[in-house]
Design a protein around this motif. Structure first.
Motif, short mmCIF file in Angstrom:
data_model
loop_
_atom_site.label_atom_id
_atom_site.label_comp_id
_atom_site.label_asym_id
_atom_site.label_seq_id
_atom_site.Cartn_x
_atom_site.Cartn_y
_atom_site.Cartn_z
N ARG A 21 0.90 -1.19 0.07
CA ARG A 21 0.10 -0.04 -0.17
C ARG A 21 0.88 1.33 -0.01
O ARG A 21 1.76 1.09 0.86
CB ARG A 21 -0.79 0.09 1.25
N CYS A 22 0.60 2.35 -0.95
CA CYS A 22 1.50 3.23 -1.07
C CYS A 22 0.70 4.58 -1.43
O CYS A 22 -0.40 4.56 -1.99
CB CYS A 22 2.50 3.16 -1.76
N THR A 23 1.31 5.78 -0.96
CA THR A 23 0.68 7.10 -1.57
C THR A 23 1.48 7.71 -2.25
O THR A 23 2.77 7.83 -1.86
CB THR A 23 0.46 7.80 -0.24
N LEU A 24 1.30 8.17 -3.27
CA LEU A 24 1.96 8.96 -4.39
C LEU A 24 1.75 10.38 -4.28
O LEU A 24 0.65 10.74 -4.57
CB LEU A 24 1.87 8.33 -5.75
N ARG A 25 2.75 11.09 -4.49
CA ARG A 25 2.66 12.61 -4.65
C ARG A 25 3.58 13.15 -5.89
O ARG A 25 4.85 13.49 -5.70
CB ARG A 25 2.97 13.34 -3.41
N PRO A 47 -2.54 -1.83 -9.91
CA PRO A 47 -3.12 -1.79 -8.25
C PRO A 47 -4.37 -2.38 -8.50
O PRO A 47 -4.99 -2.18 -9.68
CB PRO A 47 -2.88 -0.45 -7.94
N GLN A 48 -4.75 -2.95 -7.41
CA GLN A 48 -6.28 -3.30 -7.19
C GLN A 48 -6.98 -2.13 -6.96
O GLN A 48 -8.33 -2.26 -7.39
CB GLN A 48 -6.62 -4.49 -6.14
N THR A 49 -6.70 -1.44 -6.20
CA THR A 49 -7.31 0.07 -5.78
C THR A 49 -6.45 1.26 -6.13
O THR A 49 -5.36 1.28 -5.98
CB THR A 49 -7.80 0.04 -4.67
N ALA A 50 -7.04 2.38 -6.70
CA ALA A 50 -6.19 3.48 -6.65
C ALA A 50 -7.44 4.59 -6.50
O ALA A 50 -8.26 4.69 -7.16
CB ALA A 50 -5.62 3.85 -8.21
N THR A 51 -7.02 5.57 -5.41
CA THR A 51 -7.93 6.55 -5.09
C THR A 51 -7.13 8.00 -5.11
O THR A 51 -5.98 8.13 -4.42
CB THR A 51 -8.41 6.56 -3.71
N GLU A 52 -7.61 8.89 -5.86
CA GLU A 52 -6.95 10.36 -5.82
C GLU A 52 -7.76 11.22 -5.03
O GLU A 52 -8.95 11.16 -5.10
CB GLU A 52 -6.80 10.79 -7.37
N ARG A 53 -7.09 12.05 -4.44
CA ARG A 53 -7.62 13.05 -3.63
C ARG A 53 -6.76 14.23 -3.45
O ARG A 53 -5.54 14.11 -4.07
CB ARG A 53 -7.76 12.69 -2.30
N THR A 54 -7.10 15.22 -3.04
CA THR A 54 -6.28 16.44 -2.59
C THR A 54 -6.18 16.74 -1.03
O THR A 54 -7.14 16.78 -0.58
CB THR A 54 -6.97 17.91 -3.35
N ASP A 55 -4.91 16.92 -0.76
CA ASP A 55 -4.81 17.19 0.79
C ASP A 55 -4.92 18.35 1.14
O ASP A 55 -5.39 19.38 0.41
CB ASP A 55 -3.52 16.32 1.33
N PHE A 56 -4.75 18.64 2.48
CA PHE A 56 -5.22 19.99 3.12
C PHE A 56 -4.42 21.11 2.38
O PHE A 56 -4.87 22.09 2.30
CB PHE A 56 -4.91 20.01 4.52
N PHE A 57 -3.14 20.76 2.27
CA PHE A 57 -2.28 21.66 1.37
C PHE A 57 -2.36 21.85 0.19
O PHE A 57 -1.63 22.67 -0.67
CB PHE A 57 -0.67 21.53 1.94
N GLY A 58 -3.34 21.22 -0.48
CA GLY A 58 -3.72 21.23 -2.08
C GLY A 58 -2.80 20.49 -2.82
O GLY A 58 -2.87 20.41 -3.94
N ASN A 59 -2.14 19.29 -2.36
CA ASN A 59 -1.17 18.36 -3.10
C ASN A 59 -2.12 17.32 -3.70
O ASN A 59 -3.04 16.66 -2.70
CB ASN A 59 -0.21 17.88 -2.06
N ARG A 60 -1.92 16.98 -4.77
CA ARG A 60 -2.65 15.92 -5.47
C ARG A 60 -1.85 14.64 -4.84
O ARG A 60 -0.62 14.41 -4.97
CB ARG A 60 -2.62 15.99 -6.87
N THR A 61 -2.55 13.66 -4.30
CA THR A 61 -2.20 12.15 -4.00
C THR A 61 -2.98 11.25 -4.45
O THR A 61 -4.13 11.35 -4.93
CB THR A 61 -2.13 12.24 -2.16
#
Length: 297
Positions: A21-25, A47-61
């Motif tokens: 399991r990993c998080t990419l920026r 990957p079996q799952t991939a979820t994209e979001r924007t964190d509090f500081f505005g970074n795409r993860t």
């Protein structure tokens, strides 16, 4: 400047890994003189799952899980981006550093860019008396905040030696400061701690440097890997300063993520379920678009 970027991260494991399991920026940021034109990431095994979001500081993860047993794992990120920043302000201009420190305490907002978020100690950047004392030489009473930050940046570049063997990702701040050696992560954390020790906000910025310098220009330290520098609040906005190279941030720097310290912006972070030795290879290309892009070796 138009750039093509490639960031290849490859792991090899002695024994099979059953889960990761990993998080990419890895996506270049929009704003601050940057316009991302394209971005794609290829992960093997898929990957079996991939979820994209924007964190509090505005970074795409992007958060991934891989459940296919594997001995090799690679992340190949490719981007195209336009960078055109205005000239940096004159270091001799702007308010005194004491005035900036007072502004932080009365700042009305708590949005992602609010200086208050970047004025306190953080996970990787404790406030250490010896580093605060080091900073004072750059900030005499009544001195300008921008001039002081610029002087501090140049002192760090002069007083500390770039040495990729001297520290690791987890080396404590006190140790890297005492040794006067390290890499861009160390120098950025030292500068942030120095500024915060005086009550001045400073953010950690991760990104890339142009790999091939313009004709006649020296090659910058840190251009073959992810780079890091500092964004300083000087009372009239944020200013990017690179203590590793002793220069202000202009069109050779490409911003990916911004946070309080490295822990907020690590390009690849995660866990695996497995045992045995592993190896890691990271290769980065940052090439102006008019030049042919070669794959990382």
């Amino acid at each position: 400047m138009l750039y093509r970027l490639r960031h290849l991260t490859a792991y090899a494991y002695r024994n099979p890994v059953g889960f990761a399991r990993c998080t990419l920026r890895l996506a270049p940021a929009a704003g601050d003189g940057q316009v991302p034109l394209s971005h794609e990431v290829v992960v093997e095994p898929a990957p079996q799952t991939a979820t994209e979001r924007t964190d509090f500081f505005g970074n795409r993860t992007v958060s991934l899980t891989v459940e296919t047993p594997h001995r090799a794992f690679s992340i190949d990120a490719r981007s195209r981006i336009r960078v055109e920043r205005p000239p940096l302000p004159d270091p001799a201009t702007g308010p005194a550093w004491e005035e900036v420190r007072a502004q932080v305490l009365t700042w009305p907002g708590l949005g992602p860019d609010a200086p208050l978020h970047f004025a306190a100690p953080s996970r990787r950047v404790p406030l250490l008396p010896e580093i605060t004392d080091y900073a004072r030489a750059s900030f005499p009473p009544g001195g300008g905040a921008h001039a002081g930050a610029f002087d501090l940046m140049r002192r760090i570049q002069a007083d500390f030696a770039f040495d990729s063997e001297a520290t690791e990702v987890g080396t404590p701040l006190a140790e890297s400061f005492a040794g006067r050696r390290g890499v861009c992560q160390d120098f950025s954390h030292i500068m942030i701690a120095a500024l915060r020790g005086l009550g001045l906000p400073a953010a950690y910025v991760s990104g890339y440097l142009r790999t091939l310098p313009p004709p006649g220009q020296p090659r910058l330290e840190g251009a073959d890997a992810s780079h890091a520098w500092v964004s300083v609040w000087c009372g009239e906005g944020w200013i990017g300063l690179d203590p590793t190279n002793g220069i202000g941030v202009q069109n050779d720097h490409i911003v990916v993520a911004r946070g309080r310290d490295y822990a907020d912006v690590a390009p690849v972070a995660g866990i695996i379920a497995g045992s045995g030795a592993q190896s890691l290879t990271v290769a980065v290309d940052v090439v102006p678009e008019e030049e042919e892009v070669g794959g990382p070796g």
